[in-house]
Design a protein around this motif. Structure first.
Motif, PDB file in Angstrom:
ATOM      1  N   LYS A  20     -41.958 -49.446 -18.735  1.00 23.40           N
ATOM      2  CA  LYS A  20     -41.442 -48.550 -17.699  1.00 23.40           C
ATOM      3  C   LYS A  20     -42.044 -47.151 -17.854  1.00 23.40           C
ATOM      4  N   LEU A  21     -42.076 -46.667 -19.077  1.00 23.64           N
ATOM      5  CA  LEU A  21     -42.631 -45.337 -19.348  1.00 23.64           C
ATOM      6  C   LEU A  21     -44.130 -45.314 -19.046  1.00 23.64           C
ATOM      7  N   PHE A  22     -44.806 -46.393 -19.411  1.00 25.73           N
ATOM      8  CA  PHE A  22     -46.239 -46.501 -19.150  1.00 25.73           C
ATOM      9  C   PHE A  22     -46.526 -46.470 -17.647  1.00 25.73           C
ATOM     10  N   ASP A  23     -45.735 -47.205 -16.871  1.00 25.88           N
ATOM     11  CA  ASP A  23     -45.942 -47.270 -15.421  1.00 25.88           C
ATOM     12  C   ASP A  23     -45.737 -45.919 -14.741  1.00 25.88           C
ATOM     13  N   GLU A  24     -44.908 -45.068 -15.333  1.00 22.74           N
ATOM     14  CA  GLU A  24     -44.602 -43.769 -14.739  1.00 22.74           C
ATOM     15  C   GLU A  24     -45.589 -42.679 -15.149  1.00 22.74           C
ATOM     16  N   MET A  25     -46.525 -43.004 -16.016  1.00 25.06           N
ATOM     17  CA  MET A  25     -47.475 -41.997 -16.492  1.00 25.06           C
ATOM     18  C   MET A  25     -48.424 -41.582 -15.363  1.00 25.06           C
ATOM     19  N   PRO A  26     -48.561 -40.289 -15.126  1.00 20.83           N
ATOM     20  CA  PRO A  26     -49.517 -39.842 -14.095  1.00 20.83           C
ATOM     21  C   PRO A  26     -50.966 -40.008 -14.549  1.00 20.83           C
ATOM     22  N   GLU A  27     -51.145 -39.998 -15.869  1.00 23.49           N
ATOM     23  CA  GLU A  27     -52.497 -40.124 -16.416  1.00 23.49           C
ATOM     24  C   GLU A  27     -52.429 -40.920 -17.714  1.00 23.49           C
ATOM     25  N   ARG A  28     -53.299 -41.940 -17.810  1.00 23.46           N
ATOM     26  CA  ARG A  28     -53.303 -42.793 -19.003  1.00 23.46           C
ATOM     27  C   ARG A  28     -54.660 -42.699 -19.672  1.00 23.46           C
ATOM     28  N   ASN A  29     -54.656 -42.676 -20.987  1.00 24.07           N
ATOM     29  CA  ASN A  29     -55.921 -42.673 -21.719  1.00 24.07           C
ATOM     30  C   ASN A  29     -56.031 -43.940 -22.556  1.00 24.07           C
ATOM     31  N   VAL A  30     -57.052 -44.035 -23.376  1.00 26.75           N
ATOM     32  CA  VAL A  30     -57.297 -45.258 -24.146  1.00 26.75           C
ATOM     33  C   VAL A  30     -56.156 -45.546 -25.113  1.00 26.75           C
ATOM     34  N   VAL A  31     -55.498 -44.494 -25.604  1.00 27.26           N
ATOM     35  CA  VAL A  31     -54.372 -44.690 -26.519  1.00 27.26           C
ATOM     36  C   VAL A  31     -53.200 -45.339 -25.792  1.00 27.26           C
ATOM     37  N   SER A  32     -52.954 -44.912 -24.565  1.00 26.13           N
ATOM     38  CA  SER A  32     -51.854 -45.473 -23.765  1.00 26.13           C
ATOM     39  C   SER A  32     -52.038 -46.974 -23.589  1.00 26.13           C
ATOM     40  N   TRP A  33     -53.228 -47.365 -23.133  1.00 30.14           N
ATOM     41  CA  TRP A  33     -53.521 -48.772 -22.887  1.00 30.14           C
ATOM     42  C   TRP A  33     -53.489 -49.581 -24.185  1.00 30.14           C
ATOM     43  N   THR A  34     -54.103 -49.033 -25.218  1.00 29.16           N
ATOM     44  CA  THR A  34     -54.186 -49.769 -26.483  1.00 29.16           C
ATOM     45  C   THR A  34     -52.811 -49.984 -27.090  1.00 29.16           C
ATOM     46  N   THR A  35     -51.939 -48.990 -26.979  1.00 32.65           N
ATOM     47  CA  THR A  35     -50.581 -49.124 -27.520  1.00 32.65           C
ATOM     48  C   THR A  35     -49.837 -50.265 -26.843  1.00 32.65           C
ATOM     49  N   MET A  36     -49.956 -50.352 -25.516  1.00 35.54           N
ATOM     50  CA  MET A  36     -49.286 -51.432 -24.785  1.00 35.54           C
ATOM     51  C   MET A  36     -49.888 -52.791 -25.145  1.00 35.54           C
ATOM     52  N   ILE A  37     -51.201 -52.864 -25.220  1.00 36.63           N
ATOM     53  CA  ILE A  37     -51.865 -54.132 -25.563  1.00 36.63           C
ATOM     54  C   ILE A  37     -51.446 -54.596 -26.956  1.00 36.63           C
ATOM     55  N   ALA A  38     -51.408 -53.652 -27.906  1.00 36.02           N
ATOM     56  CA  ALA A  38     -50.989 -53.996 -29.268  1.00 36.02           C
ATOM     57  C   ALA A  38     -49.546 -54.483 -29.281  1.00 36.02           C
ATOM     58  N   GLY A  39     -48.705 -53.852 -28.457  1.00 35.43           N
ATOM     59  CA  GLY A  39     -47.307 -54.272 -28.372  1.00 35.43           C
ATOM     60  C   GLY A  39     -47.162 -55.694 -27.869  1.00 35.43           C
ATOM     61  N   PHE A  40     -47.899 -56.026 -26.818  1.00 30.64           N
ATOM     62  CA  PHE A  40     -47.851 -57.385 -26.279  1.00 30.64           C
ATOM     63  C   PHE A  40     -48.405 -58.393 -27.281  1.00 30.64           C
ATOM     64  N   ALA A  41     -49.497 -58.019 -27.949  1.00 29.82           N
ATOM     65  CA  ALA A  41     -50.111 -58.925 -28.924  1.00 29.82           C
ATOM     66  C   ALA A  41     -49.162 -59.219 -30.078  1.00 29.82           C
ATOM     67  N   ASN A  42     -48.512 -58.177 -30.601  1.00 29.06           N
ATOM     68  CA  ASN A  42     -47.589 -58.366 -31.719  1.00 29.06           C
ATOM     69  C   ASN A  42     -46.358 -59.173 -31.317  1.00 29.06           C
ATOM     70  N   ALA A  43     -45.991 -59.104 -30.033  1.00 27.20           N
ATOM     71  CA  ALA A  43     -44.845 -59.865 -29.535  1.00 27.20           C
ATOM     72  C   ALA A  43     -45.251 -61.265 -29.073  1.00 27.20           C
ATOM     73  N   VAL A  44     -46.503 -61.621 -29.336  1.00 29.68           N
ATOM     74  CA  VAL A  44     -47.054 -62.937 -28.963  1.00 29.68           C
ATOM     75  C   VAL A  44     -46.961 -63.160 -27.456  1.00 29.68           C
ATOM     76  N   LEU A  45     -47.172 -62.096 -26.689  1.00 27.23           N
ATOM     77  CA  LEU A  45     -47.254 -62.197 -25.222  1.00 27.23           C
ATOM     78  C   LEU A  45     -48.737 -62.116 -24.866  1.00 27.23           C
ATOM     79  N   GLU A  46     -49.443 -63.218 -25.152  1.00 27.69           N
ATOM     80  CA  GLU A  46     -50.904 -63.224 -25.038  1.00 27.69           C
ATOM     81  C   GLU A  46     -51.388 -62.924 -23.624  1.00 27.69           C
ATOM     82  N   ASP A  47     -50.731 -63.543 -22.644  1.00 24.78           N
ATOM     83  CA  ASP A  47     -51.181 -63.373 -21.250  1.00 24.78           C
ATOM     84  C   ASP A  47     -51.074 -61.917 -20.799  1.00 24.78           C
ATOM     85  N   GLU A  48     -49.975 -61.259 -21.189  1.00 27.18           N
ATOM     86  CA  GLU A  48     -49.795 -59.858 -20.804  1.00 27.18           C
ATOM     87  C   GLU A  48     -50.835 -58.966 -21.474  1.00 27.18           C
ATOM     88  N   ALA A  49     -51.121 -59.232 -22.733  1.00 29.58           N
ATOM     89  CA  ALA A  49     -52.128 -58.445 -23.453  1.00 29.58           C
ATOM     90  C   ALA A  49     -53.493 -58.578 -22.792  1.00 29.58           C
TER      91      ALA A  49
END
Length: 640
Positions: A127-156
């Protein structure tokens, strides 16, 4: 009140903290002074000294009076919340930062996203990510790492695609994270292409992750290609490739890579030695394992290494070394105890295994799934039916462990060996899940022991329903029929094998002599000393016959897991290996042999008598267990 936003540096923290300590003596509560600067100073100092309670009190006052600190200070407070698992306080910080039209910097928003990821609150992070007016590589990588660690492969994977479409280039951390989420070989290859195009394939962690992933999908040659593409002197990459082969049962290549690493001048660490010990375990290379033990001594208190060393000694059949290593371990976890219990049970010391289990319980270590498997295995291979039933029935009640297929398999083996075939069948039908092929094959083996041809046919059909090309089942069923003189049925089974081109795996035995592995197979005359080996074998056989040895010719006809039925009984592979051991190893040296198929009754008797006649200690490891021959007896007590 006018909003105040003061951006301070960390170097000011000590001054502010000192100021707060002096100020607090005369102003016990910040609410009495109502000074924005004073409250801000108190908040900053509290954040840096990890005083969560004081920081939150100051934060509440700041919220009421529209006061904000700098992003670095908030990040310190978020770290404090993470360290203490303070979710409620963390949400208060986020609410404050985003209140009254205040627009935090991208850096701080990323901190909050990472906070929610670490709390495993991915919906809040998203939710916080979707509301960001500007995203950088850290924003995207943090979300991808979160999905990967939660074994949500498709989302990552989906986020990686969206990231590229958004014009943000993935970095090494992005790729290292997304590689964890590869749900198939196709995805892995696509990501590998992206890494190569971005020129990031030389990065240590990316290469290591690629090697780990190719290994995970069994693509060892691709893992080796990634390793060999670029020269490296980084131990992380070496450990990945050595571990890849060791974990995939290719010990030869793992050890070859280890030698290459040493030639490069790199020193092995705990991870390297753990993989090398695993390779020695798989290949039953006791002498090499003992050499590795010398390197392990510098990490004497490393529990993972100690457990790997213990496992190596147990699986190489050197229980004297295993007992010594176990006794000197300062710390023991459930893996240590379980390894020792299973090792003792597999090596024929079932009563010692059960005694070790009692000591484990007295030590306060709670048994796990594997521990109870070892206990039931010990009961099974010692014929302790009543004890086995008791342990099995008490698993869930006393230890909170629900019996799994492996536990049921051990009980079927225990009951079947003891001749309680009807009870074994009832137990199979009472399983909560469908029996697997191992369970039915275990029942089939028990039917062979007790000449129950009708139940054998039923069990064999179940095995072949699950694995239609299982050659061992056809041979075993044929031998059951032959042993009960149902020749037509036996012949029909053999014809079916021939018609469907099902071939039985030939028996093979290995022995280590002077750090080299010597393999023996029937009708394979490639060994340079085969003529002398056969001559000596005939000599020993004649001497044993004079001492009363009578070859068990049933083993030629009913050799369940030995060489083909038509093969000469005398030239079974383990006999060749034993004789070569007598020829090549010095007097008093233990003869250790590994066999791919179960030892037959005749070879078992041959080894017992020869060990006694030559006063030698012989250890034979087959897929089921270990046999220690000495003084005319075997550790299995002829019950295997």
């Amino acid at each position: 009140m006018k909003s105040i936003s003061i951006y301070k540096h960390k170097s000011l923290a000590v001054t502010l903290q000192s100021f707060f300590q002096i100020h607090h003596k005369t102003h016990p509560t910040f609410s009495q002074s109502h000074s924005p600067n004073t409250v801000l100073d108190e908040f900053t100092a509290s954040c840096y000294r990890k005083d969560l309670s004081s920081a939150i009190k100051a934060l509440n006052f700041m919220q009421e009076n529209h006061i904000w600190a700098d992003s670095v200070t908030y990040s310190e407070l978020v770290k404090c919340c993470l360290a203490r698992g303070a979710i409620r306080e963390a949400k208060l910080v986020q609410k404050h930062v985003f209140s009254n039209g205040y627009e935090p910097k991208t850096f701080l928003v990323n901190i909050f996203i990472n906070m929610y990821v670490k709390f495993n609150m991915l919906d809040d992070a998203r939710k916080l990510f979707d509301e960001m007016p500007e995203r950088n590589v850290v924003s995207w990588t943090t979300m991808i790492a979160g999905f990967a660690n939660a074994v949500l492969e498709d989302e990552a994977m989906r986020f990686l695609v969206l990231m590229v479409r958004d014009g943000v280039s993935p970095n090494t951390f992005t790729y290292s994270s997304v590689l964890k989420a590869c749900s198939g070989l196709f995805s892995l290859r696509q990501i590998h292409c992206g890494i190569s195009k971005a020129g990031l394939d030389s990065h240590v962690f990316v290469r290591s992750a690629l090697i780990d992933n190719y290994s995970k999908w069994g693509e060892l040659q691709n893992a080796l290609v990634v390793f060999d593409e670029k020269d490296t002197r980084d131990l992380i990459v070496w450990n990945s490739v050595i571990g890849a082969f060791a974990q995939n049962s290719d010990g030869d290549e793992a050890l070859s890579l280890f030698k290459r690493m040493k030639r490069c001048g790199l020193m092995a660490d705990q991870a390297t030695l753990t993989s090398v010990l695993r390779a020695c375990t798989g290949l039953s290379l006791l002498e090499l394992g003992r050499q590795v033990h010398v390197h392990v001594l510098k990490y004497d208190r490393d529990l993972i290494l100690s457990n790997a060393l213990l496992d190596m000694y147990c699986k190489c059949g050197s229980m004297e070394d295993a007992r010594f290593e176990f006794s000197r371990m300062v710390d023991k976890d459930v893996i240590s105890w379980s390894t020792m219990i299973i090792g003792l049970a597999q090596n024929g010391f079932s009563h010692d295994a059960l005694e070790t289990f009692q000591i484990m319980k007295r030590s306060g270590t709670k048994p796990n799934y594997i521990t109870l498997l070892g206990v039931l295995f010990a009961c099974s291979h010692a014929g302790l039916v009543d004890k086995g039933r008791l342990y099995f029935q008490s698993m869930e009640k006393f230890y909170g462990i629900k019996p799994g297929r492996e536990h049921y398999g051990c009980m079927v083996d225990l009951l079947g060996r003891a001749g309680n075939l009807d009870e074994a069948v009832d137990l199979i039908h009472s399983m909560g899940s469908d029996p697997d092929v191992v369970t039915w094959r275990t029942l089939l083996g028990a039917c062979k022991i007790h000449d129950n041809r009708d139940l054998a046919a039923y069990a064999a059909k179940r095995v072949l329903d699950l694995e239609p090309d299982d050659a061992g089942t056809y041979v075993l069923l044929s031998n059951v029929y032959a042993k009960t003189r149902r020749w037509e049925d036996a012949d029909q089974v053999r014809k079916t094998m021939k018609r469907t081109n099902i071939k039985k795996e030939p028996g093979c035995s290995w022995i280590e002599v002077n750090k080299q592995i010597h393999a023996f197979m029937l009708r394979d005359n490639s060994h340079p000393e085969i003529d002398e080996i056969i001559r000596q074998l005939n000599h020993y056989a004649q001497r044993l016959k004079e001492a009363g040895y009578v070859p068990n010719t049933d083993c030629v006809l009913h050799d369940v897991e030995g060489e083909q039925m038509e093969d000469p009984l005398l030239h079974h592979s383990e006999k060749l290996a034993i004789v070569y051991g007598l020829m090549a190893l010095t007097k008093g040296k233990t003869i250790r042999i590994k066999k791919n198929l179960r030892i037959c009754e005749d070879c078992h008797q041959f080894a017992k008598l020869l060990a006694n006649m030559e006063n030698r200690y012989i250890v034979i490891r087959d897929p089921i267990r270990y046999h220690h021959f000495q003084g005319g007896v075997c550790s299995c007590g002829d019950y295997w």
